[in-house]
Every structure is written in C-alpha cells, then in structure tokens.
Enzyme design. Structure first.
Site, PDB file in Angstrom:
ATOM      1  N   GLN A 143       2.960   9.895   1.088  1.00 55.68           N
ATOM      2  CA  GLN A 143       4.218   9.141   1.033  1.00 55.68           C
ATOM      3  C   GLN A 143       5.005   9.397  -0.246  1.00 55.68           C
ATOM      4  O   GLN A 143       6.161   8.985  -0.356  1.00 55.68           O
ATOM      5  CB  GLN A 143       3.943   7.632   1.142  1.00 55.68           C
ATOM      6  CG  GLN A 143       3.383   7.207   2.483  1.00 55.68           C
ATOM      7  CD  GLN A 143       3.233   5.705   2.539  1.00 55.68           C
ATOM      8  OE1 GLN A 143       2.251   5.172   2.072  1.00 55.68           O
ATOM      9  NE2 GLN A 143       4.219   5.017   3.097  1.00 55.68           N
ATOM     10  N   HIS A 186      -2.421   7.558   6.977  1.00 55.52           N
ATOM     11  CA  HIS A 186      -1.489   8.436   6.257  1.00 55.52           C
ATOM     12  C   HIS A 186      -2.215   9.679   5.738  1.00 55.52           C
ATOM     13  O   HIS A 186      -1.685  10.793   5.809  1.00 55.52           O
ATOM     14  CB  HIS A 186      -0.860   7.709   5.061  1.00 55.52           C
ATOM     15  CG  HIS A 186       0.344   6.878   5.407  1.00 55.52           C
ATOM     16  ND1 HIS A 186       1.462   7.414   6.007  1.00 55.52           N
ATOM     17  CD2 HIS A 186       0.607   5.562   5.234  1.00 55.52           C
ATOM     18  CE1 HIS A 186       2.373   6.450   6.187  1.00 55.52           C
ATOM     19  NE2 HIS A 186       1.870   5.314   5.734  1.00 55.52           N
ATOM     20  N   GLY A 207       0.833  -1.194   0.000  1.00 53.93           N
ATOM     21  CA  GLY A 207       0.000   0.000   0.000  1.00 53.93           C
ATOM     22  C   GLY A 207       0.867   1.242   0.000  1.00 53.93           C
ATOM     23  O   GLY A 207       1.996   1.219   0.500  1.00 53.93           O
ATOM     24  N   CYS A 220       6.252   0.126   7.231  1.00 52.89           N
ATOM     25  CA  CYS A 220       5.812   1.261   6.421  1.00 52.89           C
ATOM     26  C   CYS A 220       6.979   1.712   5.563  1.00 52.89           C
ATOM     27  O   CYS A 220       8.094   1.859   6.075  1.00 52.89           O
ATOM     28  CB  CYS A 220       5.360   2.394   7.340  1.00 52.89           C
ATOM     29  SG  CYS A 220       4.829   3.865   6.446  1.00 52.89           S
ATOM     30  N   LEU A 221       6.738   1.926   4.273  1.00 55.33           N
ATOM     31  CA  LEU A 221       7.822   2.355   3.387  1.00 55.33           C
ATOM     32  C   LEU A 221       8.391   3.711   3.811  1.00 55.33           C
ATOM     33  O   LEU A 221       9.532   4.029   3.499  1.00 55.33           O
ATOM     34  CB  LEU A 221       7.337   2.412   1.935  1.00 55.33           C
ATOM     35  CG  LEU A 221       6.971   1.060   1.301  1.00 55.33           C
ATOM     36  CD1 LEU A 221       6.426   1.265  -0.110  1.00 55.33           C
ATOM     37  CD2 LEU A 221       8.156   0.118   1.279  1.00 55.33           C
ATOM     38  N   HIS A 242      -4.251   1.539   7.825  1.00 57.25           N
ATOM     39  CA  HIS A 242      -2.905   2.113   7.807  1.00 57.25           C
ATOM     40  C   HIS A 242      -2.808   3.249   6.777  1.00 57.25           C
ATOM     41  O   HIS A 242      -2.291   4.336   7.072  1.00 57.25           O
ATOM     42  CB  HIS A 242      -1.897   0.995   7.482  1.00 57.25           C
ATOM     43  CG  HIS A 242      -0.470   1.429   7.409  1.00 57.25           C
ATOM     44  ND1 HIS A 242       0.487   1.033   8.323  1.00 57.25           N
ATOM     45  CD2 HIS A 242       0.184   2.235   6.526  1.00 57.25           C
ATOM     46  CE1 HIS A 242       1.648   1.579   8.002  1.00 57.25           C
ATOM     47  NE2 HIS A 242       1.498   2.311   6.906  1.00 57.25           N
ATOM     48  N   GLU A 243      -3.343   2.995   5.576  1.00 60.95           N
ATOM     49  CA  GLU A 243      -3.218   3.999   4.505  1.00 60.95           C
ATOM     50  C   GLU A 243      -4.097   5.225   4.790  1.00 60.95           C
ATOM     51  O   GLU A 243      -3.696   6.360   4.508  1.00 60.95           O
ATOM     52  CB  GLU A 243      -3.574   3.392   3.148  1.00 60.95           C
ATOM     53  CG  GLU A 243      -2.722   2.196   2.721  1.00 60.95           C
ATOM     54  CD  GLU A 243      -1.235   2.418   2.839  1.00 60.95           C
ATOM     55  OE1 GLU A 243      -0.774   3.574   2.718  1.00 60.95           O
ATOM     56  OE2 GLU A 243      -0.519   1.428   3.077  1.00 60.95           O
TER      57      GLU A 243
HETATM   58 CO    CO Z   1       2.773   3.484   5.694  1.00 60.72          CO
END
Ligand code: CO
Length: 185
Positions: free
Chosen positions: A49, A142, A44, A96-97, A138-139
């Site tokens: 991000q 963000h 995701g 998380c990236l 999670h997304e």
């Molecule tokens: Co993340």
C-alpha cells in the site's frame, strides 16, 4: 516521503517477499508507515500500500476506554504467517486506504493465530479475535496481492467496482467515505 498506492495499481496485486530482519532501515520504514496510516485515521497498512512489495505491516487496533480515552496498541508485523484459523466465520464490513470511498462485506475467520517477527527480530505469536483478527487477515491479504475486490463476497463485487469507479471520478481521498465511517485498513 511515502504515499498511499490506490487500486487499480498493479503493485497491489503482486505477492510480497519476506523482509531481511537485519535491514537497518526497517525502523525508519515502519515509523513512516505509522505516520501515513495515522494521518488517514487508518488501523492497518501493508507494504504494497506504500509501493513496497515486502512482508511488513503496521497496525494499531485501538481500544475505546471510558471517558472517551483511547488505548493505542501499535505493532509492527514482519514476515507474518497465519498458523491457525477458526472454522467459525464471521462477516466483516471493511474499508481500505487503497480503495478510498467504499466498504465491502468480507467473510473472515472469527479467530486466527499469527506468527510474525517484531522490529527487534523476536518471534511473536498472537491469537487474535474481533477487529484485530479481521485486521490481520485484511493486511495479510495485501501481502498476498489481494484487495477488497478479490476478497469481498462475490455477489457484491460488481456493485463495488461501479461504486469505486464513481469514487475515483469524484476524487475521494483515503479515509473519506461515500457513506458512514468505517475502520480503514
Ligand atoms: Co487495505
């Protein structure tokens, strides 16, 4: 060319705005986001991000099939809203990236119902459970300007910050881990 924005960049802490569904560049943007997400083996990726504070997410929560085959399920999620949350909670261990190197324990609703628009401007309603439910939560965090450092269990945060500092010093890249593999969101 898009790049992953990493914590503690303040872009990640800003609340995103709704996307104009008639924007002709949405398809190109989502294609680029998918490309970047796959290049780091993520499941995701949300607008902030990649430095864009807009309510857009790309996700691909794959299903493992027999014989090592994988069924992909790529979706573009625009202007999402969680309209229903289960009372039942479940602990999820998330990477998380934007916080490369660490994973964090987060309490999530077991299931959520999400309303969003797809690229064609059609309204979609999905009832998600398991990893898909955690990924949506999670997304969407963000988009609300929250990273793992805000959403993880409070008692874990100090250690997480220390570990993350170490990862930054070591130059750990998105998708790399200090420890075992985790799903990257
Ligand atoms: Co993340």
């Amino acid at each position: 060319m898009l790049n992953i924005v990493k914590s503690p960049d303040p872009i990640l802490l800003k609340k995103s705005q709704d996307v104009d569904l008639s924007d002709p560049k949405l398809k190109e943007l989502s294609d680029q986001m998918f490309e970047l997400m796959y290049s780091y083996s993520g499941i995701g990726l949300a607008g902030p991000q990649v430095g864009i504070n807009k309510n857009i997410i790309v996700m691909d929560v794959c299903k493992d099939l027999d014989k090592g085959e994988v069924e992909h399920n790529p979706i573009v999620v625009i202007n999402p809203k969680i309209i229903k949350r289960s009372k039942e909670m479940e602990k999820s261990q998330e990477g998380c990236l934007s916080c490369p190197g660490i994973t964090a324990p987060v309490m999530r609703h077991k299931t959520v119902t999400v309303e969003y628009f797809d690229l064609q401007g059609n309204k979609q309603t999905v009832q998600a459970d398991g990893l898909l439910s955690f990924c949506f939560q999670h997304e969407i965090d963000h988009l609300e300007g929250k990273t793992l450092f805000q959403t993880s269990l409070p008692e874990s945060r100090l250690q997480l910050l220390k570990d993350y500092q170490k990862c930054l010093e070591l130059g750990i890249e998105p998708g790399q881990f200090m420890e075992e593999d985790q799903d990257q969101q």
